[in-house]
Write an enzyme that holds these catalytic residues in place. Structure first.
Site, PDB file in Angstrom:
ATOM      1  N   ALA A 153       0.850  -1.193   0.000  1.00  0.00           N
ATOM      2  CA  ALA A 153       0.000   0.000   0.000  1.00  0.00           C
ATOM      3  C   ALA A 153       0.887   1.245   0.000  1.00  0.00           C
ATOM      4  CB  ALA A 153      -0.914   0.009   1.218  1.00  0.00           C
ATOM      5  N   LYS A 154       0.588   2.176  -0.894  1.00  0.00           N
ATOM      6  CA  LYS A 154       1.364   3.424  -0.970  1.00  0.00           C
ATOM      7  C   LYS A 154       0.700   4.426  -0.023  1.00  0.00           C
ATOM      8  CE  LYS A 154       3.619   6.313  -4.494  1.00  0.00           C
ATOM      9  NZ  LYS A 154       4.997   5.894  -4.198  1.00  0.00           N
ATOM     10  N   LEU A 155       0.994   4.269   1.256  1.00  0.00           N
ATOM     11  CA  LEU A 155       0.378   5.056   2.317  1.00  0.00           C
ATOM     12  C   LEU A 155       1.363   6.092   2.840  1.00  0.00           C
ATOM     13  CD1 LEU A 155      -1.298   2.121   4.289  1.00  0.00           C
ATOM     14  CD2 LEU A 155      -2.370   3.624   2.596  1.00  0.00           C
TER      15      LEU A 155
ATOM     16  N   TYR B   1       6.044   6.306   4.867  1.00  0.00           N
ATOM     17  CA  TYR B   1       7.204   6.992   4.294  1.00  0.00           C
ATOM     18  C   TYR B   1       8.120   7.677   5.302  1.00  0.00           C
ATOM     19  CZ  TYR B   1       6.160   5.835  -0.476  1.00  0.00           C
ATOM     20  OH  TYR B   1       5.983   5.120  -1.638  1.00  0.00           O
TER      21      TYR B   1
END
Length: 327
Positions: free
Chosen positions: A180-182, A186
């Site tokens: 998931a690019k949450l 990051y």
């Protein structure tokens, strides 16, 4: 040595200098169906996503093609990943995939750009003050665009970038959501990238919890050894769309491409190493922890893949035409 600017970060004029024909402060951002002036594109300071990282986002590029028209690269794949990211988090995007793709085209046209970076972000407002995830119905969506050159160097020289192995490691797969690019994922990348900046190199490589190579702070990674191409297993890294594109291109060029456990030693001893990502595109690596890869120059396999990739994003090859959504 990478030159530093007065903010203490490596100087990269190609992606940090303001564009002459485009001013971000005068741009338009799509916010839940409304094209909104930059200065009015605001969210509440108590936004759940600001406090807890509960946002999903994408990085997409549109390129000026040989036809003269801009085309979004793998638009549907990116938008579908945005939807999957939010679903993995436990929310849902209140639009269809086709509506989001159309909105991206609208905001590109509204800003009169023929080439740009695209940032859709799905986020929650201030309705919930604690850790409990807000209702899916309260989710919002914004889409911004801006000109952005090469993320990791200008690519003008036949040399790769300088990287280091970070002391920060990718979280263990059982305690993270790597597919998931949450936004909350990051912080780990930010700290690794800061470490690289302080070391005056271009980027960091993170290992996983077992000590094998995982990825860059914002990129997937490939290693070439004996004309075979290796990349870390997808189970504990972001399933990059540029990564998938490179695997398909390299396979059609006749190269063996395999997912594998890659050690630090294999990086140091590699024939070629390169990053892939929407922002980074295909970026050759010329040095790891002070050790030169192929004398620091770009290798022939990297060059061959990069040439095909450039043809794909510019629309000069019919073979990859399905990857382009013209605006």
């Amino acid at each position: 040595m990478v030159p530093f600017n007065n903010q203490g970060s490596p100087s990269r004029p190609d992606n940090q200098s303001p564009a002459t024909a485009f001013q971000m402060a005068e741009s338009t951002i799509w916010m839940d169906g409304v094209l909104t002036p930059y200065g009015q594109s605001q969210i509440h300071v108590l936004s759940h996503s600001l406090h807890y990282g509960s946002a999903a986002f994408e990085g997409i590029r549109a390129y000026k093609t040989s036809s003269g028209k801009p085309a979004i690269f793998r638009a549907r794949d990116h938008v579908e990943r945005l939807f999957r990211s939010m679903a993995i988090l436990g929310g849902s995007v209140p639009y269809s995939v086709d509506q989001v793709i159309a909105a991206i085209g609208d905001v590109i046209k509204a800003n009169h750009l023929d080439e740009c970076y695209i940032r859709p972000i799905a986020y929650f407002g201030p309705e919930v003050k604690g850790l409990k995830l807000p209702l899916a119905s309260s989710m919002k969506l914004a889409i911004a665009v801006w000109p952005w050159g090469k993320y990791l160097g200008d690519g003008s020289a036949n040399k790769g970038i300088r990287v280091k192995i970070a002391s920060f490691r990718r979280p263990e797969v059982g305690s993270s959501l790597p597919w998931a690019k949450l936004s909350g994922n990051y912080l780990n990348s930010i700290m690794a990238r800061r470490e690289a900046t302080l070391a005056q190199v271009d980027e960091a490589i993170l290992l996983d919890q077992q000590g094998f190579v995982a990825e860059g702070s914002g990129e997937n990674i490939f290693v070439v050894a004996n004309k075979k191409i290796l990349t870390p297993f997808a189970c504990n890294v972001l399933q990059g769309i540029t990564r998938e594109s490179v695997i398909e291109i390299a396979s059609k060029l006749g190269y063996s491409v395999s997912e594998a456990l890659i050690s630090r030693n294999q990086l140091y001893d590699a024939d070629e190493v390169f990053f892939t990502g929407t922002a980074a595109e295909i970026t050759p690596i010329g040095e790891v922890d002070g050790r030169l890869i192929r004398g620091g120059v770009v290798g022939p396999i990297t060059k061959e893949i990069l040439k095909v990739f450039e043809g794909a994003i510019r629309g000069t090859s019919d073979e990859w035409e399905e990857w382009l959504s013209y605006v």
